[in-house]
Design an enzyme around this catalytic site. Structure first.
Site, short mmCIF file in Angstrom:
data_model
loop_
_atom_site.label_atom_id
_atom_site.label_comp_id
_atom_site.label_asym_id
_atom_site.label_seq_id
_atom_site.Cartn_x
_atom_site.Cartn_y
_atom_site.Cartn_z
N ASP A 226 0.82 -1.23 -0.08
CA ASP A 226 -0.12 -0.11 0.02
C ASP A 226 0.88 1.26 0.08
O ASP A 226 1.76 1.33 0.70
CB ASP A 226 -0.85 0.04 1.29
CG ASP A 226 -1.76 1.34 1.20
OD1 ASP A 226 -2.76 0.99 0.41
OD2 ASP A 226 -1.91 1.80 2.35
N GLU A 275 14.58 -15.24 -0.08
CA GLU A 275 15.11 -16.18 1.04
C GLU A 275 14.16 -17.39 1.00
O GLU A 275 14.31 -18.57 1.21
CB GLU A 275 15.31 -15.63 2.37
CG GLU A 275 16.45 -14.85 2.42
CD GLU A 275 16.27 -14.14 4.08
OE1 GLU A 275 15.54 -14.72 4.72
OE2 GLU A 275 16.92 -13.42 4.13
#
Ligand code: NOJ
Length: 578
Positions: A226, A275
């Site tokens: 956002d 990751e």
């Protein structure tokens, strides 16, 4: 009007910058669920996570690849959940963390990915940090995590600078200190209940890295970020120098938006996303002065996608659409990112209503010509789904829902409606709960008698999922067919370019090579039928209820060399296989 389509491409947009492997998100169709309004599992009139989970098979059958959920975190709901009090909790109105876990697992079992909303620009004034900052008064270390400043004027009675809130009024609110005296001011680019974080503070960075991991550990496939362009503010928070700043948003540089410093944040987040296994993604809600500036968020070591608001805001006009499509493909191709396409979301008037009004606009109060709006909306969908890249659908557009433009003021809940001169104000109209079945409200949105937090119009009985299912002329079946074809012809979403074909004014025609034996998308944006000559082939899908009339060209000669004359009705799109 008649036109022979030449096979010669006129432009091939988007030079490819790299040849990276095609990943799931590059051509994904992502469906936005607005949890308040999708499905109410417990009958309190408010949508919730168990309601969403129960309806996931519907989304699998619709044919989308992923679901993006607007915020469901602990929140006082001053801005419908975009005011987060606790980033690691589900608001009781939506369920609990077990429900979130259940939703993610169920979605994965159905082959759907789940993207959650992250709100890093601001939190809620009920967030622990902010409450403590207020409690402790000036000098509190917690105040440094926000933008607290002394006011201007002899008694600090004026805001620290001239910035205006996106929702209207000043972007600053004065606090009352613990001893009861008028105190410092704090910055909020949106509602006063949404204090902006200070992204110069390491604790803010640390906190959001931890929040990312929290949701990634739960199994989510990524984040819609956002106000991704808002986190970093220009040093010294300089004045802008004039009022009515909202008019400049998205077109001029602003000291509170699109500062270069944001990119380092996203580089760090990308390292975290990478990751995790399974290609987790970041999607930027970034309002930038140009599409090229938006592309900067999508450099290979930053985020994966950004919403294409310029496309969303483009009127029903062939030349304008042609231009924005080329521009988008070129800008995104230059950084190796997929273009994205979107027509509706929870902040703007639904496209069936936008296209029903002659002057367009994203905050409309007029219903306009509904039949025209729906016809164009269906055509716009086929155009969007034929473009290379990823597409975003907003819940209910597959039902052809219009905006509810006559909601009485007393039921409205959008904070911007209550603040003078705000950018928005009519966002409630696109947030009315979804009709699923039955003839009476809440139309299966929740159990009978449960109601809905915004009233649904009587006319929505015929727009429900149940009413449209199995009706080949319905908008729902059009979406299902289009999404099924998109799966069958993987090249439709892939690639970085379209081959434009010569077409009469008001008509868009392009070819997508590699999509089966050849694929044409033909869109007549004019108010009259047009006749195009295509080099053979057959119709795959039409946005009009009737398939297009197609006859051999050249005075009835059956010779396929002359091609086929296809009549395309006004405001209609056709997918054609050659
Ligand atoms: C963009 C969101 O889409 C909108 O609904 C919200 O009001 C603002 N950001 C503030 O968070």
């Amino acid at each position: 009007m008649s036109q022979h389509l030449s096979d010669a491409p006129r432009s091939a947009a988007a030079p490819a910058a790299d040849a990276s492997a095609r990943d799931w998100w590059r051509d994904a169709v992502i469906y936005q669920v607005y949890p308040r309004s999708f499905a109410d599992g417990n009958g309190d009139g408010m949508g919730d996570l168990p309601g969403v989970t129960a309806r996931l098979p519907y989304l699998r059958d619709l044919g989308v690849d992923a679901v993006w959920l607007s915020p469901f975190y602990a929140s006082p709901q001053a801005d419908a959940g975009y005011d987060v009090a606790d980033y690691r909790e589900v608001d009781p109105m939506f369920g609990d963390l077990n429900d979130a876990d259940d939703l993610v697992r169920t979605a994965h079992a159905l082959g759907l990915r789940v993207i959650v909303d992250l709100v890093p620009n601001h939190c809620s004034d009920q967030h622990e940090w902010f409450k403590q900052a207020l409690r402790e008064g000036p000098g509190s270390a917690l105040r440094d995590r926000f933008h607290f400043r002394a006011g201007k004027g002899a008694h600090g009675e004026l805001p620290p600078n001239d910035w205006e809130s996106i929702f209207g009024g000043p972007a600053w609110t004065r606090t009352t200190e613990p001893d009861g005296t008028p105190g410092q001011w704090y910055l909020h680019l949106f509602a006063p209940e949404q204090p902006d974080f200070n992204w110069d503070h390491p604790a803010v960075h640390e906190e959001f890295r931890s929040v990312l991991r929290f949701w990634l550990d739960l199994g989510t496939d990524g984040f819609r970020i956002d106000v991704a362009h808002g986190l970093v503010k220009a040093a010294g928070l300089p004045d802008i120098g004039h009022s009515e700043q909202l008019a400049l948003l998205g077109s001029a540089p602003m000291p509170y938006f699109d500062q270069d410093g944001v990119h380092e944040i996203y580089r760090g987040w990308r390292r975290i996303l990478d990751e995790y296994p399974g290609e987790r993604i970041g999607v930027a809600e970034a309002w930038t002065p140009t599409i090229e500036r938006a592309a900067l968020y999508l450099r290979p070591d930053e985020l994966h996608q950004a919403f294409n608001f310029e496309y969303l805001a483009t009127p029903w006009d062939a030349a304008a659409l042609h231009k924005v499509i080329d521009k988008s493909l070129a800008a995104m191709g230059a950084v190796g990112a997929p273009a994205t396409w979107v027509l509706s979301n929870h902040d703007v008037t639904r496209h069936a209503t936008r296209f029903a009004n002659p002057h367009g606009g994203t905050q409309l109060r007029e219903a306009g010509d509904r039949e025209l709006g729906l016809r164009r909306a269906r055509a716009a969908t086929l155009l969007m789904l034929a473009l290379p890249g990823s597409a975003y659908l907003y819940q209910g557009e597959e039902l052809g829902l219009p905006d509810v433009t006559d909601l009485p003021d007393e039921v409205r809940q959008d904070p911007s409606f209550f603040r003078a001169a705000g950018q928005d104000g009519f966002r409630d109209g696109c947030r009315v709960p979804i009709p699923w079945s039955g003839t009476e409200p809440p139309y299966g949105f929740g159990p009978e008698g449960g109601g809905s937090w915004l009233p649904q119009p009587a006319s929505w009985a015929q727009l429900s999922v149940a009413a449209q299912t199995g009706d080949p002329a319905s908008t729902l079946e059009l979406y299902r067919s289009a999404l099924a074809l998109r799966r069958e012809l993987p090249a439709l979403g892939a690639g970085r370019s379209v081959q434009w074909l010569d077409a009469p004014e008001g008509v868009l025609a392009f070819r997508r090579d590699g999509a089966g034996d050849g694929f044409l998308c033909l869109v007549n944006l004019t108010a009259e039928p047009v006749v195009l000559t295509v080099p053979g082939g057959r119709p795959l899908l039409s946005s009009a209820a009737q398939p297009p009339a197609a006859v051999p060209a050249a005075g009835g000669s059956p010779d396929p060399v002359d091609g086929i004359e296809v009549t395309i009705a006004a405001d209609t799109a056709i997918w054609w296989a050659i």
